[in-house]
Design a protein around this motif. Structure first.
Motif, mmCIF file in Angstrom:
data_model
loop_
_atom_site.group_PDB
_atom_site.id
_atom_site.type_symbol
_atom_site.label_atom_id
_atom_site.label_comp_id
_atom_site.label_asym_id
_atom_site.label_seq_id
_atom_site.Cartn_x
_atom_site.Cartn_y
_atom_site.Cartn_z
ATOM 1 N N LYS A 153 0.853 -1.182 0.000
ATOM 2 C CA LYS A 153 0.000 0.000 0.000
ATOM 3 C C LYS A 153 0.892 1.236 0.000
ATOM 4 O O LYS A 153 1.781 1.375 0.829
ATOM 5 C CB LYS A 153 -0.909 0.008 1.227
ATOM 6 C CG LYS A 153 -2.010 -1.036 1.190
ATOM 7 C CD LYS A 153 -2.929 -0.877 2.394
ATOM 8 C CE LYS A 153 -4.054 -1.888 2.345
ATOM 9 N NZ LYS A 153 -4.951 -1.762 3.533
ATOM 10 N N ARG A 154 0.613 2.119 -0.943
ATOM 11 C CA ARG A 154 1.403 3.338 -1.081
ATOM 12 C C ARG A 154 0.464 4.529 -1.095
ATOM 13 O O ARG A 154 -0.568 4.516 -1.779
ATOM 14 C CB ARG A 154 2.227 3.325 -2.369
ATOM 15 C CG ARG A 154 3.085 2.099 -2.561
ATOM 16 C CD ARG A 154 3.754 2.119 -3.920
ATOM 17 N NE ARG A 154 4.705 3.208 -4.026
ATOM 18 C CZ ARG A 154 6.017 3.030 -4.191
ATOM 19 N NH1 ARG A 154 6.524 1.819 -4.284
ATOM 20 N NH2 ARG A 154 6.821 4.059 -4.273
ATOM 21 N N PHE A 155 0.817 5.559 -0.341
ATOM 22 C CA PHE A 155 0.010 6.776 -0.302
ATOM 23 C C PHE A 155 0.938 7.959 -0.539
ATOM 24 O O PHE A 155 1.793 8.266 0.305
ATOM 25 C CB PHE A 155 -0.677 6.934 1.057
ATOM 26 C CG PHE A 155 -1.523 5.754 1.461
ATOM 27 C CD1 PHE A 155 -2.850 5.653 1.079
ATOM 28 C CD2 PHE A 155 -0.987 4.744 2.236
ATOM 29 C CE1 PHE A 155 -3.626 4.567 1.466
ATOM 30 C CE2 PHE A 155 -1.748 3.655 2.633
ATOM 31 C CZ PHE A 155 -3.079 3.563 2.239
ATOM 32 N N LYS A 176 1.502 12.020 -1.321
ATOM 33 C CA LYS A 176 0.908 13.362 -1.244
ATOM 34 C C LYS A 176 1.983 14.361 -1.636
ATOM 35 O O LYS A 176 3.118 14.318 -1.130
ATOM 36 C CB LYS A 176 0.442 13.631 0.191
ATOM 37 C CG LYS A 176 -0.436 14.855 0.340
ATOM 38 C CD LYS A 176 -1.888 14.553 -0.024
ATOM 39 C CE LYS A 176 -2.770 15.738 0.309
ATOM 40 N NZ LYS A 176 -4.189 15.456 0.020
ATOM 41 N N ASP A 201 -2.356 3.795 8.205
ATOM 42 C CA ASP A 201 -2.734 4.439 6.949
ATOM 43 C C ASP A 201 -1.817 5.633 6.678
ATOM 44 O O ASP A 201 -0.664 5.631 7.094
ATOM 45 C CB ASP A 201 -4.214 4.849 6.982
ATOM 46 C CG ASP A 201 -4.553 5.664 8.236
ATOM 47 O OD1 ASP A 201 -3.659 6.377 8.732
ATOM 48 O OD2 ASP A 201 -5.695 5.583 8.710
ATOM 49 N N ASP A 202 -2.361 6.642 6.012
ATOM 50 C CA ASP A 202 -1.536 7.756 5.554
ATOM 51 C C ASP A 202 -1.708 9.006 6.404
ATOM 52 O O ASP A 202 -1.545 10.125 5.911
ATOM 53 C CB ASP A 202 -1.881 8.075 4.099
ATOM 54 C CG ASP A 202 -3.326 8.529 3.931
ATOM 55 O OD1 ASP A 202 -4.135 8.317 4.859
ATOM 56 O OD2 ASP A 202 -3.661 9.096 2.870
ATOM 57 N N ASN A 245 0.728 11.959 6.144
ATOM 58 C CA ASN A 245 0.994 12.651 4.876
ATOM 59 C C ASN A 245 0.644 14.134 4.916
ATOM 60 O O ASN A 245 1.475 14.993 4.632
ATOM 61 C CB ASN A 245 0.254 11.958 3.735
ATOM 62 C CG ASN A 245 0.923 10.657 3.318
ATOM 63 O OD1 ASN A 245 1.645 10.038 4.102
ATOM 64 N ND2 ASN A 245 0.680 10.219 2.089
ATOM 65 N N GLU A 255 5.416 10.253 1.132
ATOM 66 C CA GLU A 255 4.856 8.982 0.677
ATOM 67 C C GLU A 255 4.924 7.968 1.816
ATOM 68 O O GLU A 255 5.985 7.738 2.400
ATOM 69 C CB GLU A 255 5.598 8.442 -0.540
ATOM 70 C CG GLU A 255 4.950 7.168 -1.082
ATOM 71 C CD GLU A 255 5.367 6.830 -2.502
ATOM 72 O OE1 GLU A 255 4.754 5.928 -3.103
ATOM 73 O OE2 GLU A 255 6.303 7.477 -3.021
ATOM 74 N N THR A 256 3.774 7.392 2.141
ATOM 75 C CA THR A 256 3.698 6.359 3.168
ATOM 76 C C THR A 256 3.696 4.990 2.505
ATOM 77 O O THR A 256 2.917 4.747 1.574
ATOM 78 C CB THR A 256 2.428 6.521 4.020
ATOM 79 O OG1 THR A 256 2.511 7.752 4.757
ATOM 80 C CG2 THR A 256 2.277 5.371 5.008
#
Length: 465
Positions: free
Chosen positions: A33-35, A37, A92-93, A96, A109-110
């Protein structure tokens, strides 16, 4: 009617079957999982670190993050931008937006790393190597050991520091930053367990994870005061010497809502709420054996409040106080140099609410694990202050195991009931009922004082009925 095959055709068919049956399955690449911003393009600024932000858990220390970014950028007011990567094993993110809003951040980026395979992915490795700052979130440090150790990701993180970047970590993310690591892979160890048996089954260590500049021969711990972890830290340090890992080891222990910010010269500064502790074990323990209580004389302890500094490169030779463990028992409060009993007694003579709050805070800073000042919080008649201190005392008692600390539950109940609106009183009563269940299960919680605590809890429940 049966169809006939010649010998050559049969051989081809059998070969094909054999290939299907015996070719090993190729595991599918795991999903990470990539988040992201902010700006997806990579920046390549000149870096001026390394810089470290070691946070003890709880609410984040804004100033410590900004300090780390500015150290890496080499300025406090310039156009230089950085890419930040947040590593987690769950969650989660939520970092960000928070970090992107800070000065000098180009993107955040998380990455949620849940398996060792994630730490071998070329795209993950490239993202981490391209970052200027890495931040490791809280959680369970054993997950980081399992997922990071001996993988390309471990090397990629180290490469950021070698380039002059920054690394931060909170709670479990701080636990992995020392030379020697308590990994919590067998569960979370409490102080009384570690002091009674430094080889308790819950205690395990990991080595050769990270080796940061100026952090040689160190071991980190977090949530220090809040969860009464000094005792276990002392036992962990003794183990490193007894097990032959080192002749001397420095504990770096940070409380919640606090950060130790360490610059490239090794100078550490306490930011946020405070305190942070530096504990030196520099000789062999008198007794550190499986199944036997610890005995270790003269740990050297430096206690630093917010704004205090400690030179990790040129470590001080004075300014400490001494504490010893005999047969698993500390000889005095390890969280403060001197007793605060006289100051606590003087609180009963203060009738001005503002002055009383001020004195309570002063004593709490000097003796952070002395619960005595909480008995006077109610007398401030300040609803917001009472609410703040009741939350703090609840955190303390949720982790407390010492019988003398558990005696403060009636003080907590009084504060919570005092501040609860009518629609919340029933919730407080339910918490009291849960507290009573826990107290009755504590095998060492006995005697007249304990009986009075239980009686008061039962009275509150009866009042509800």
């Amino acid at each position: 009617m049966l169809k006939c095959y010649n010998v050559a055709s049969m051989r081809k068919i059998l070969t094909l079957i054999a290939l299907i049956l015996f070719i090993p399955a190729v595991p599918a690449m795991s999903e990470v999982k990539r988040f992201l911003k902010g700006n997806p393009a990579d920046v390549h600024p000149k870096l001026h670190g390394p810089a470290f932000h070691f946070q003890g858990g709880g609410d984040d220390v804004d100033a410590a993050f900004q300090w780390m970014f500015d150290q890496v950028r080499g300025c406090t007011d310039c156009s230089t931008k950085l890419d930040v990567v947040v590593l987690r094993a769950s969650g989660d993110d939520d970092y960000n937006d928070y970090l992107l809003a800070m000065k000098g951040v180009d993107s955040v980026e998380t990455l949620i790393i849940t398996a060792p395979e994630d730490s071998k992915r070329p795209d993950v490795i490239q993202t981490v190597r391209n970052a200027e700052v890495i931040f490791v979130a809280g959680g369970d440090q054993c997950n980081y050991v399992h997922n990071f150790k001996n993988t390309p990701l471990q090397s990629a993180i180290a490469s950021v520091i070698k380039r002059g970047g920054g690394i931060g970590g909170t709670s479990a993310g701080l636990a992995i930053q020392g030379d020697y690591m308590y990994d919590a892979c067998n569960g979370s160890t409490k102080s009384f367990e570690a002091l009674a048996n430094p080889y308790d089954q819950s205690i395990s260590f990991t080595y050769d994870f990270f080796h940061w500049p100026n952090m040689d021969q160190t071991m980190t711990d977090q949530h220090m005061v809040e969860r009464d972890r000094m005792g276990r830290t002392l036992a962990f340090l003794a183990r490193q010497i007894r097990d032959g890992k080192t002749k001397s080891v420095l504990g770096v222990a940070v409380d919640r809502e606090t950060s130790l910010a360490v610059d490239k010269k090794g100078l550490g500064r306490v930011m946020g709420k405070g305190p942070a502790y530096f504990i030196l074990a520099d000789h062999k323990p008198e007794l550190c054996e499986p199944g036997k209580p610890l005995s270790f004389s003269n740990y050297k302890i430096w206690k630093l409040d917010a704004g205090g500094e400690f030179d990790l490169r040129h470590r001080p030779k004075n300014g400490f106080y001494l504490r010893s463990v005999r047969d698993g028992v500390l000889d005095a409060d390890p969280y403060s140099k001197e007793s605060c009993d006289p100051q606590i007694a003087s609180l009963s003579t203060i009738h001005d609410s503002s002055l009383l709050e001020q004195k309570i805070q002063e004593i709490s800073r000097a003796c952070p694990y002395d619960f005595g000042p909480f008995k006077f919080v109610d007398k401030t008649n300040d609803p917001s202050y009472i609410q703040k201190k009741s939350v703090e005392l609840r955190r303390f008692l949720d982790s407390a195991t010492r019988p003398d600390r558990l005696l403060y539950f009636p003080t907590l109940w009084q504060l919570e009931l005092r501040n609860a609106p009518p629609e919340k009183v029933e919730e407080v009563h339910k918490e009291v009922a849960e507290d009573l269940k826990r107290l009755k299960s504590e095998k060492d919680f006995s005697g007249n004082d304990a009986a009075q605590v239980l009686q008061r809890g039962e009275e509150i429940i009866s009042e509800k009925k």
